[in-house]
Design an enzyme around this catalytic site. Structure first.
Site, mmCIF file in Angstrom:
data_model
loop_
_atom_site.group_PDB
_atom_site.id
_atom_site.type_symbol
_atom_site.label_atom_id
_atom_site.label_comp_id
_atom_site.label_asym_id
_atom_site.label_seq_id
_atom_site.Cartn_x
_atom_site.Cartn_y
_atom_site.Cartn_z
ATOM 1 N N ASN A 86 0.802 -1.243 0.000
ATOM 2 C CA ASN A 86 0.000 0.000 0.000
ATOM 3 C C ASN A 86 0.830 1.286 0.000
ATOM 4 O O ASN A 86 0.372 2.300 -0.522
ATOM 5 C CB ASN A 86 -1.059 -0.014 1.115
ATOM 6 N N LYS A 113 12.481 -7.667 0.463
ATOM 7 C CA LYS A 113 11.471 -8.470 -0.244
ATOM 8 C C LYS A 113 10.220 -7.605 -0.329
ATOM 9 O O LYS A 113 9.474 -7.467 0.644
ATOM 10 C CB LYS A 113 11.180 -9.756 0.547
ATOM 11 N N PRO A 114 9.984 -6.980 -1.502
ATOM 12 C CA PRO A 114 8.759 -6.176 -1.636
ATOM 13 C C PRO A 114 7.535 -7.068 -1.797
ATOM 14 O O PRO A 114 7.658 -8.278 -1.996
ATOM 15 C CB PRO A 114 9.009 -5.365 -2.911
ATOM 16 N N GLU A 122 4.613 -8.908 -3.676
ATOM 17 C CA GLU A 122 4.550 -9.441 -5.047
ATOM 18 C C GLU A 122 3.582 -8.617 -5.899
ATOM 19 O O GLU A 122 3.568 -8.708 -7.118
ATOM 20 C CB GLU A 122 4.125 -10.912 -5.015
ATOM 21 N N GLY A 138 3.096 -5.247 7.675
ATOM 22 C CA GLY A 138 2.055 -6.040 7.037
ATOM 23 C C GLY A 138 0.971 -6.374 8.041
ATOM 24 O O GLY A 138 0.813 -5.688 9.064
ATOM 25 N N GLY A 156 2.558 -10.927 10.510
ATOM 26 C CA GLY A 156 3.522 -10.466 11.519
ATOM 27 C C GLY A 156 3.811 -11.543 12.554
ATOM 28 O O GLY A 156 4.954 -11.690 13.011
ATOM 29 N N GLU A 203 5.452 -3.610 12.209
ATOM 30 C CA GLU A 203 4.414 -2.584 12.012
ATOM 31 C C GLU A 203 3.209 -3.293 11.418
ATOM 32 O O GLU A 203 3.240 -3.695 10.254
ATOM 33 C CB GLU A 203 4.925 -1.500 11.048
ATOM 34 N N CYS A 211 -3.189 1.202 7.087
ATOM 35 C CA CYS A 211 -3.173 0.645 8.444
ATOM 36 C C CYS A 211 -3.785 1.601 9.450
ATOM 37 O O CYS A 211 -4.372 1.181 10.439
ATOM 38 C CB CYS A 211 -1.747 0.298 8.849
#
Ligand code: NDP
Length: 477
Positions: free
Chosen positions: A156, A179-180, A182, A231, A236, A251, A285
Site C-alpha cells: 500500500n 522483499k517487496p 509481489e 504487514g 507479523g 508494524e 493501516c
C-alpha cells in the site's frame, strides 16, 4: 494494448539477475490487464543476496559518516527527478490515485534520504560516570550498525515503507535485503535503481522478489541480524516466529477509532472521516475503521458525511481529478463486502454506497454499527465509514479500546479536558486530537500498541532496529 513491462529479477551484489523461481503476473487493478510478470528468487538466490549484504557490511560499516551522507544527498536528488515516473508505476501496480502515489514519492520516500542524512550526522553517544569502585572508570555508550537488515513490506505504500529501514539502515552503516510485495515489484525495482545510481556500493542494498515463502526464508535467515516488517497481524506473527531472537520492528494492522464528541467542530470531524475512511480506498493501516459519534450530533454528522461522500470522484487512478481508485487486492475487496453483509444482516444500514464493480468498491457509509459486528472487531481495509453511536466519553473509550488493535486513534472535541483524558486512556501508539487518523508526521515515532506491532519507526526512532547499543568501559587506574 497496455504497456507490459519486463521485470529484471533479483538485485544481488550490484547486478540484476533473473529469479529462478516461479513466474508471478502483476495485474493493473484498474484495467485488469497484465502490467508485467516477475520471477521469484529461489532459496539459493536468497542465500546469495544475504551473503552479498554480509560481505558488503564489512567495508560499508567502516565508511565515514560523510561518505554515507553524500550518497544519501545524491539519492534525494535522483529520487526527486524520478518521482513522477515511479509514481506512475505505483499507480499502475496498486491502483493508488496518482496524487496519492506522488505524495508517497515526494513527501515521504525522497525525504527519507534528507532526513536520514541529517539524523546520522547528529548521532551522539554518551559518557556515563562509574557507580562502582573508586570512580576511576568511565563508561562510553555508542550505537553501532547492527549488520544485515531484512525489509519485508506491503503493497500500500510500496516504496515509502520499505524506504524507511533501507535508507536509514544504509545511512547508519547497515546493509539491506528487501522483499517487496509481489503486488508491487516494478516500483521496487525502480527504487533500487535510485540507490544504485546514487552510488551505494554493490552489495549494500539487495532485492529479492517472491511471495510469502521468500519473505519467510529471508527473515529467518541466519545471516540476517535485524528484521523490519510491515504487514498484517497474521503475517507479523509468522514473521516473529521465523525471526526468533533477531532484533526486529513489526508494524502491523489497525482498526482505528475516530471519536466525535458532542462539542466537536462537525465540519472538521467530517473531513477527518473522509480522509480517514476513504484515502487510498481505506487500504491504510491507520484508516478510521470505526467512527464513533456522540448521539447528540449523530444525525447532523451522518448527513454531512453522506453529502461529502457523494462528492468523491471515483475512477481512473491516473486521472488528476480522481479522489479514489480501485482496490488493489481481490481478497481485501471480498472481505470488505463480507464485513458490510455481516453488518447489514445484524441490523446496520447502508446510507450511501455498499456495492462494488470489478475491483472498484463504492465509498460506503454504514449506520447502526455495533461493537459485536465483524466490521467493528476486525480490520476491513476497505472504503467504509462504519458509524457507531455512543452516549458518554467513557463509553466511547471503552469501545475504542475493546479490540486487539492499537495503532492510531483520533478524537474531535473542543474540550481540553476531554481531549487530554482521551489521549491518556486510549491504548494506541498514536492519538490525534482534531485530526484524521490518517495523519503521519515524518519526524514522530510511528508504531502500534497491543497486536498492532512492536517497536517504532520514522526518523531517528527506527535507530533501535538498526543499531546495537554497545558499552565500552575505561579503567583509569
Ligand atoms: P501482508 O501481511 O499480506 O504482506 C506483507 C508482506 O509480507 C508482503 O511482502 C508479503 O508478501 C509478505 N509475506 C507474506 N507472508 C509472509 C511470511 N510468512 N513471512 C514473511 N513475509 C511474508 O500485508 P499486505 O501486503 O496485504 O498489507 C496490508 C496489511 O499491512 C494490513 O493489515 C495493514 O494494516 C498492514 N500495514 C501496516 C502498516 C503499519 O505501519 N503498521 C502500514 C501499512 C500496512 P506477498 O505480498 O508476496 O504475499
Amino acid at each position: 494494448m497496455a504497456q507490459v513491462t519486463t521485470y529484471r529479477g533479483a538485485f544481488i551484489d550490484g547486478e540484476w539477475v533473473a529469479g529462478d523461481g516461479e513466474e508471478i503476473t502483476v495485474t493493473n487493478p484498474d484495467t485488469g490487464e497484465a502490467v508485467g510478470s516477475v520471477s521469484a528468487a529461489t532459496p539459493d538466490q536468497i542465500d546469495l543476496a544475504v551473503a552479498s549484504a554480509r560481505r558488503a557490511f564489512e567495508s560499508w560499516r567502516r565508511t565515514t559518516v560523510l561518505e554515507r551522507v553524500e550518497i544519501c544527498r545524491r539519492a534525494y536528488d535522483i529520487c526527486m527527478e524520478r518521482a513522477e515516473e515511479i509514481a506512475v508505476l505505483i499507480t499502475r501496480e496498486t491502483g493508488k490515485t496518482i496524487r496519492e502515489s506522488r505524495e508517497e514519492m515526494v513527501e515521504y520516500t525522497a525525504d527519507h534520504f534528507r532526513r536520514a542524512a541529517e539524523d546520522v550526522l547528529r548521532h551522539e553517544g554518551k559518557v556515563l560516570p562509574s557507580t562502582q569502585g573508586m570512580n576511576r572508570k568511565r563508561i562510553l555508550i555508542v550505537q553501532e550498525p547492527v549488520g544485515v537488515v531484512a525489509a519485508v513490506s506491503p503493497w500500500n505504500f510500496p516504496v515509502d515503507i520499505a524506504g524507511i529501514p533501507i535508507v536509514y539502515g544504509l545511512a547508519y552503516g547497515c546493509t539491506t535485503v528487501w522483499k517487496p510485495s509481489e503486488l508491487s515489484p516494478l516500483c521496487a525495482e525502480a527504487f533500487m535503481d535510485v540507490l544504485h545510481d546514487a552510488g551505494f556500493p554493490p552489495g549494500t542494498a539487495n532485492l529479492v522478489h517472491g511471495r510469502g515463502d521468500v519473505g519467510q526464508a529471508l527473515v529467518g535467515h541466519e545471516g540476517v541480524d535485524s528484521v523490519v516488517f510491515t504487514g498484517s497481524i497474521e503475517t507479523g506473527e509468522k514473521v516473529a516466529r521465523a525471526a526468533g531472537l533477531k532484533n526486529r520492528v513489526l508494524e502491523l494492522g489497525g482498526n482505528g477509532p475516530q471519536i466525535v464528541l458532542a462539542d466537536a467542530d462537525l465540519d472538521a470531524a467530517v473531513e477527518g472521516a473522509i480522509m480517514g475512511c476513504f484515502y487510498l480506498a481505506g487500504q491504510v493501516c491507520t484508516a478510521a475503521e470505526r467512527v464513533l459519534v456522540h448521539r447528540d450530533v449523530h444525525e447532523a454528522f451522518v448527513q454531512r458525511l453522506v453529502e461529502r461522500t457523494k462528492q468523491l470522484r471515483v475512477g481512473d487512478p491516473l486521472a488528476e481529478e480522481t479522489d479514489m481508485g480501485p482496490m488493489c487486492h481481490r481478497g481485501t475487496l471480498e472481505r470488505t463486502r463480507a464485513h458490510i453483509e455481516d453488518a447489514v444482516a445484524n441490523g446496520a444500514e447502508v446510507v450511501v454506497g455498499g456495492t462494488s464493480n470489478g475491483m472498484y468498491h463504492d465509498p460506503t457509509v454504514l449506520t447502526g454499527v455495533t461493537n459485536t459486528m465483524r466490521i467493528a472487531r476486525e480490520e476491513t481495509f476497505g472504503p467504509v465509514a462504519p458509524i457507531m453511536a455512543f452516549d458518554s466519553l467513557d463509553e466511547a473509550l471503552e469501545i475504542a479500546n475493546s479490540t486487539e488493535f492499537g495503532l492510531t486513534a483520533s478524537v474531535f472535541t473542543k474540550s481540553l479536558n476531554d481531549a487530554w483524558t482521551a489521549a491518556e486512556e486510549l491504548r494506541h501508539g498514536t492519538v490525534h486530537i482534531n485530526e484524521s487518523t490518517n495523519y503521519w508526521d515524518q519526524m514522530a515515532p510511528f508504531g502500534g500498541a497491543k497486536k498492532s506491532g512492536s517497536g517504532r519507526e520514522l526518523a531517528g526512532w527506527i535507530a533501535d532496529a538498526l543499531t546495537e547499543t554497545k558499552q565500552i568501559t575505561f579503567d583509569l587506574t
